[in-house]
Design an enzyme around this catalytic site. Structure first.
Site, mmCIF file in Angstrom:
data_model
loop_
_atom_site.group_PDB
_atom_site.id
_atom_site.type_symbol
_atom_site.label_atom_id
_atom_site.label_comp_id
_atom_site.label_asym_id
_atom_site.label_seq_id
_atom_site.Cartn_x
_atom_site.Cartn_y
_atom_site.Cartn_z
ATOM 1 N N HIS A 14 -23.534 -12.302 15.743
ATOM 2 C CA HIS A 14 -23.144 -13.686 15.475
ATOM 3 C C HIS A 14 -22.689 -13.885 14.032
ATOM 4 C CE1 HIS A 14 -27.435 -13.224 14.696
ATOM 5 N NE2 HIS A 14 -27.302 -14.164 13.788
ATOM 6 N N CYS A 70 -21.163 -7.472 10.873
ATOM 7 C CA CYS A 70 -22.307 -8.381 10.911
ATOM 8 C C CYS A 70 -22.277 -9.179 9.613
ATOM 9 C CB CYS A 70 -23.625 -7.643 11.139
ATOM 10 S SG CYS A 70 -24.226 -6.592 9.803
ATOM 11 N N GLY A 71 -23.313 -9.910 9.332
ATOM 12 C CA GLY A 71 -23.308 -10.742 8.135
ATOM 13 C C GLY A 71 -23.118 -9.949 6.863
ATOM 14 N N GLY A 73 -23.003 -6.311 7.022
ATOM 15 C CA GLY A 73 -22.453 -5.001 7.377
ATOM 16 C C GLY A 73 -23.504 -3.906 7.344
ATOM 17 N N ILE A 74 -24.642 -4.183 6.767
ATOM 18 C CA ILE A 74 -25.669 -3.161 6.576
ATOM 19 C C ILE A 74 -26.378 -2.820 7.881
ATOM 20 C CG2 ILE A 74 -27.823 -2.575 5.394
ATOM 21 C CD1 ILE A 74 -26.823 -4.451 3.088
ATOM 22 N N GLY A 75 -26.924 -3.825 8.545
ATOM 23 C CA GLY A 75 -27.688 -3.571 9.761
ATOM 24 C C GLY A 75 -26.864 -2.898 10.844
ATOM 25 N N HIS A 103 -12.348 11.532 2.921
ATOM 26 C CA HIS A 103 -13.427 12.471 2.615
ATOM 27 C C HIS A 103 -14.491 12.590 3.693
ATOM 28 C CE1 HIS A 103 -12.638 12.058 -1.997
ATOM 29 N NE2 HIS A 103 -11.582 12.504 -1.321
ATOM 30 N N ARG A 137 -11.891 20.985 1.734
ATOM 31 C CA ARG A 137 -13.255 21.106 1.214
ATOM 32 C C ARG A 137 -14.229 20.119 1.856
ATOM 33 N NH1 ARG A 137 -13.976 17.289 -3.367
ATOM 34 N NH2 ARG A 137 -12.023 16.170 -3.578
#
Length: 146
Positions: A14, A70-71, A73-75, A103, A137
């Site tokens: 949400h 999400c609010g 982006g972390i969760g 990368h 690499r």
């Protein structure tokens, strides 16, 4: 530009619903087929459910890459990265979007609606979709992730 046949899955909770709705036509304008995995409104939902749905879509080959919002982006990025075949990168600017592809061969772009402006989010999306993995690499390092 992405291959016109490339399907991009997009999902949010949400807290990311509004930005998801803004980015869907942006994906279409870039020539992508859009697989919207929800939600259908900004009613409260649990972000892991939508990260899991997107991971399943990529795992089943219904989409080649994905976007999760999400609010913060972390969760949603934490939830997505629990899946072995997902390399989800939380980005806040175009440079981060470029480097996560170059990368890390990221296959999921994560954004935080409360932390990023619409124009920056659109830039991140375009860069994410138009940047190829550099390999070289970085290939051995990425291989160790999964």
């Amino acid at each position: 530009m992405p291959d016109r046949s490339e399907a991009i899955a997009i999902a949010s909770d949400h807290g990311g619903f509004t930005l998801k709705e803004v980015l869907k036509p942006e994906l279409e304008s870039l020539g992508c087929a859009v697989l919207d995995l929800g939600p259908a409104s900004n009613a409260p939902v649990d972000y892991p459910d939508f990260a899991n749905a997107l991971a399943a879509a990529l795992g089943e080959g219904r989409a080649q890459r994905g976007v999760l919002i999400c609010g913060s982006g972390i969760g949603i990025s934490i939830a997505a990265n629990r899946h072995k075949h997902i390399r989800a990168a939380l980005v806040h600017d175009a440079l981060g979007a470029r480097l996560c592809r170059l990368h890390n061969d990221a296959n999921v772009l994560c954004l935080g609606e409360r932390l990023i402006g619409v124009d920056v989010a659109k830039d991140c999306l375009k860069v994410f979709l138009t940047t190829d993995f550099e390999g070289g690499r970085h290939q051995n390092r990425v291989a160790k992730l999964g």
